[in-house]
Design an enzyme around this catalytic site. Structure first.
Site, mmCIF file in Angstrom:
data_model
loop_
_atom_site.group_PDB
_atom_site.id
_atom_site.type_symbol
_atom_site.label_atom_id
_atom_site.label_comp_id
_atom_site.label_asym_id
_atom_site.label_seq_id
_atom_site.Cartn_x
_atom_site.Cartn_y
_atom_site.Cartn_z
ATOM 1 N N ASP A 258 0.885 -1.166 0.000
ATOM 2 C CA ASP A 258 0.000 0.000 0.000
ATOM 3 C C ASP A 258 0.920 1.213 0.000
ATOM 4 O OD1 ASP A 258 -1.627 2.143 0.583
ATOM 5 O OD2 ASP A 258 -2.476 1.303 2.426
ATOM 6 N N LYS B 202 2.953 11.207 -3.362
ATOM 7 C CA LYS B 202 1.914 10.577 -4.181
ATOM 8 C C LYS B 202 1.108 11.616 -4.965
ATOM 9 C CE LYS B 202 -1.601 6.963 -3.505
ATOM 10 N NZ LYS B 202 -2.129 6.037 -2.475
ATOM 11 N N GLU C 164 -7.194 0.662 -4.673
ATOM 12 C CA GLU C 164 -7.243 0.561 -3.209
ATOM 13 C C GLU C 164 -8.591 0.031 -2.701
ATOM 14 O OE1 GLU C 164 -5.939 4.483 -2.076
ATOM 15 O OE2 GLU C 164 -3.938 4.092 -2.866
ATOM 16 N N ASP D 198 -12.846 5.567 2.595
ATOM 17 C CA ASP D 198 -11.419 5.630 2.939
ATOM 18 C C ASP D 198 -11.038 7.043 3.355
ATOM 19 O OD1 ASP D 198 -8.644 5.725 3.028
ATOM 20 O OD2 ASP D 198 -8.341 4.686 1.119
HETATM 21 P P1 ADP Z 1 -3.013 7.663 3.943
HETATM 22 O O1 ADP Z 1 -3.868 6.644 3.311
HETATM 23 O O2 ADP Z 1 -3.296 9.044 3.455
HETATM 24 O O3 ADP Z 1 -1.564 7.324 3.904
HETATM 25 P P2 ADP Z 1 -3.651 6.709 6.641
HETATM 26 O O4 ADP Z 1 -4.704 5.759 6.308
HETATM 27 O O5 ADP Z 1 -2.356 6.181 7.096
HETATM 28 O O6 ADP Z 1 -3.425 7.785 5.507
HETATM 29 O O7 ADP Z 1 -4.262 7.675 7.773
HETATM 30 C C1 ADP Z 1 -3.512 8.627 8.439
HETATM 31 C C2 ADP Z 1 -4.435 9.460 9.305
HETATM 32 O O8 ADP Z 1 -5.090 8.618 10.265
HETATM 33 C C3 ADP Z 1 -3.702 10.528 10.100
HETATM 34 O O9 ADP Z 1 -4.392 11.757 9.964
HETATM 35 C C4 ADP Z 1 -3.786 10.028 11.522
HETATM 36 O O10 ADP Z 1 -3.829 11.085 12.478
HETATM 37 C C5 ADP Z 1 -5.092 9.283 11.512
HETATM 38 N N1 ADP Z 1 -5.159 8.334 12.633
HETATM 39 C C6 ADP Z 1 -4.314 7.319 12.895
HETATM 40 N N2 ADP Z 1 -4.682 6.682 14.024
HETATM 41 C C7 ADP Z 1 -5.788 7.323 14.485
HETATM 42 C C8 ADP Z 1 -6.624 7.153 15.621
HETATM 43 N N3 ADP Z 1 -6.406 6.214 16.516
HETATM 44 N N4 ADP Z 1 -7.661 8.016 15.747
HETATM 45 C C9 ADP Z 1 -7.894 8.971 14.864
HETATM 46 N N5 ADP Z 1 -7.133 9.189 13.789
HETATM 47 C C10 ADP Z 1 -6.085 8.377 13.593
HETATM 48 MG MG MG Z 2 -4.524 5.000 2.365
#
Ligand code: ADP
Ligand code: MG
Length: 658
Positions: A35, A97, A193, A215
């Protein structure tokens, strides 16, 4: 939508093995799923049918921040890079990205980088005259994940499935593929995705269904509506907001914290402290039951917040995601009640309020058992395992060709080359021939559909193969290859085997086809099976008769009145048979029987004429001709055109007399 390229003669001669699908080399259990996220990236494996598992670094972290630092000579990736972002924001690249497959003009969002496109490709200046492309930056991230997988597998990785947003266009997908290749990965395929998330939940094991994938990541929100049909997912609609994610929750909450601490013009340090506090508070609220949480911070006094306060802060943002969901459903033409499931993806879907709102909007509890950070990588790992050649019980997933792909041949008949429901990637070859001696070009008309006649199918592309030598009917050999890659991109290549003249075209067969259309087209072909069969028989009989007429009429004109070859009685009989054949051809009501009766009569009456010509060709051989010339002469005189050919004949271009 299609691009053609003409290549010169090419020394590659192959003995055609008609319609033999080729499976690629595989190494079961050595496929990995990646991913490649905007905020975080991760790698998972699911070897030999095992449950997917995200691979972790030495500190036990599965998520690799998608950040690459170019401050030092050697790039740093992940946390060490993130730690240096303040030092040189212009040389530490995050969220790369957003730049993938983009030109300078398309970069409309704020960023701290110095961009250029002097070489025609977007590049980031990272100091000391060094420039890196987004593809290279992504490759650094992929390289780290590949190493992680190699350590885990105790040996080389065979290939990878890399996920991309469903809305990524061809350029963005190509850039992602290139990044994989630069990182030394064989990219089995790119996977959307949302489809990966659906696979992670095993939704492909359903017979069919409609699913929504919600998502919410760090900086982006994506909603996708998927349709599952015979083991294949199709994206019906995508929507969302490329500038809305968990980071916006942090920003909004940080502003509240600063206001409360009565900081009107925060210093950068206060700003950062507030952001960190906000994020910590947000994440705590999604892991504990309490209604008030607090975190220790430096420089800010009031760092506790209640659940209600937090929810009020994010409410407008959350509402925006729900509106985008309604919009996507509308575009897909799907009512909420028709959905069989909703899947949560992305770290921000851990926020309980978000889950509630999604549940309300979709009228059902969303699927959320799998860690929302890891779900996409899980799905990629499952597919990578299949593509590496592992057997996975209970999983039939592999993309299939929704409708047959073929070529138009003489008489408007379709010759299928890749059958419906063949699994992709697939490659198939077939040899075609010419119809008449006048033909120096051939029309390669690529069709999609289940019907027997070209006019009832969907036309995907049409190009001409020109400059082929004049050859007696049915003697040319044109090898046509259909190559459908894992991303459903079809490349059709036609090559004339004597000269090597070659041309190819690329098309996207699924472009603009909805599932409903595919279903309708398949059903239609069942309804018309009987009519189609007789229409095809008539068309084939017509082509055969036409071939015989040509094969007789040509020599008849050439021999003039050489009586030794053609006594007057024979000539009259042949001419009568030719007239009858012409009449049968001219009558649009002629059925297959009438056409083949005319053909048999013409063949029969012209047989002695053919035999005498063959005799003459043989005696010409005695008079010092080479064996090859004799064979050519014999072949030219071979009136049994049904036997002598190299497969079905292709249509000459309109300008060619045939
Ligand atoms: P991307 O797909 O853009 O790489 P992610 O799916 O990794 O992003 O999500 C990252 C986001 O998820 C960040 O904004 C982070 O603060 C949030 N996040 C991670 N854990 C938690 C949580 N326990 N509660 C709320 N938000 C969270
Ligand atoms: Mg993602």
């Amino acid at each position: 939508m299609s691009k053609t390229s003409i290549e010169g003669a090419d020394a590659l001669f192959q003995i055609a093995e008609p319609t033999a699908p080729q499976a690629s080399q595989r190494a079961p259990g050595r496929g990995i799923g990646i991913d490649l996220g905007t905020t975080h990236s991760l790698v998972a494996i699911a070897p030999h049918g095992a449950a997917p598992r995200v691979l972790r670094d030495a500190e036990g972290r599965g998520l690799l921040p998608s950040i690459v630092s170019y401050i030092d000579e050697r790039p740093q990736v992940g946390d060490p890079a993130a730690a240096r972002q303040h030092e040189r924001p212009d040389r530490v690249i995050s969220s790369v990205k957003r730049f993938m497959g983009r030109g300078l003009a398309e970069v409309q969002f704020p960023h701290p980088y110095q961009l250029g496109d002097a070489t025609g490709v977007l590049r980031v200046a990272v100091g000391d005259g060094r420039e890196v492309s987004p593809v290279e930056v992504s490759a650094e991230i992929l390289r780290v994940l590949k190493l992680r997988a190699e350590a885990e597998l105790g040996g080389p990785v065979d290939g990878a499935v890399i996920t991309v947003p469903a809305y990524f266009d061809d350029a963005q997908r190509q850039a992602t593929r290139d990044a994989g290749r630069i990182a030394g990965l064989k990219v089995y395929r790119l996977l959307a995705e949302p489809t990966a998330a659906a696979l992670a939940y095993g939704l492909d094991r359903n017979e069919r269904g409609l699913f929504a994938i919600y998502d919410l990541g760090g900086g982006t929100f994506d909603i996708s509506v998927l349709h599952l049909h015979s083991g294949v997912f199709q994206v019906l609609a995508t929507g969302g907001d490329s500038a809305l994610g968990g980071d916006d929750f942090d920003r909004a909450l940080a502003a509240v914290l600063l206001a409360r601490a009565a900081v009107s013009t925060p210093t950068p340090a206060q700003h950062d402290a507030a952001r960190l506090a906000a994020r910590a508070l947000k994440e705590r609220l999604s892991s504990v039951e309490e209604d008030r949480v607090s975190v220790p911070t430096i420089g800010l006094h009031d760092v506790s917040i209640t659940r209600r306060e937090f929810e009020a802060v994010i409410e407008p943002l959350a509402q925006r995601t729900i509106r985008a969901c309604r919009q996507a459903l509308k575009e897909a033409g799907v009512a909420v009640a028709e959905l069989s499931g909703v899947v949560l993806v992305g770290g921000s879907t851990r926020v309980p309020r978000i889950r509630q709102m999604v549940e309300q909007a979709f009228g059902r509890a969303p699927l959320s058992d799998i860690d929302p950070d890891e779900v996409v990588a899980h799905g990629a790992a499952i597919q990578a395992d299949i593509l590496s050649g592992s057997e996975r019980p209970g999983v039939t997933l592999l993309d299939v060709v929704p409708l047959s792909l073929g070529l138009e041949t003489m008489g408007g008949i379709v010759e299928k080359i890749i059958p419906r429901n063949a699994t992709i990637p697939i490659s198939a070859r077939q040899v075609f021939t010419n119809y008449s001696e006048q033909q120096t070009g051939m029309v390669i008309h690529v069709l999609q559909g289940e019907r027997e006649l070209a006019r009832d199918n969907r036309s995907l592309a049409r190009f001409e193969l020109r400059g082929i030598p004049r050859l007696p009917p049915s003697m040319a050999r044109v090898e046509v290859t259909f190559q459908l890659d894992a991303d459903a991109l079809l490349t059709v290549t036609a090559r004339e085997l004597m000269t090597g003249v070659k041309q190819s075209v690329e098309v996207k067969p699924t472009h603009g086809l909805s599932v409903e259309e595919v279903d309708r087209l398949v059903l239609e072909s069942f309804d018309h099976a009987g009519d189609d069969y007789s229409a095809r028989s008539v068309a084939e009989a017509r082509v055969e008769l036409g071939r015989v007429i040509l094969a007789v009429r040509g020599p008849l004109a050439e021999v003039g009145h050489i009586e030794a070859l053609l006594p007057p009685d024979d000539r009259m009989a042949i001419e009568a048979a030719l007239r009858e054949a012409d009449d049968a051809m001219a009558d649009s009501d002629s059925d297959a029987d009438a056409l083949s009766r005319a053909r048999v009569r013409l063949e029969h009456t012209s047989e002695p004429f053919a035999a005498r010509r063959m005799q003459r060709a043989l005696s010409a051989g005695m008079a010092g001709k080479s064996l090859a010339e004799i064979e050519a002469a014999l072949a030219a005189d071979d009136l049994d055109v049904r036997r002598g050919g190299h497969g079905p004949a292709l249509v000459p271009p309109a300008a060619d007399g045939a």
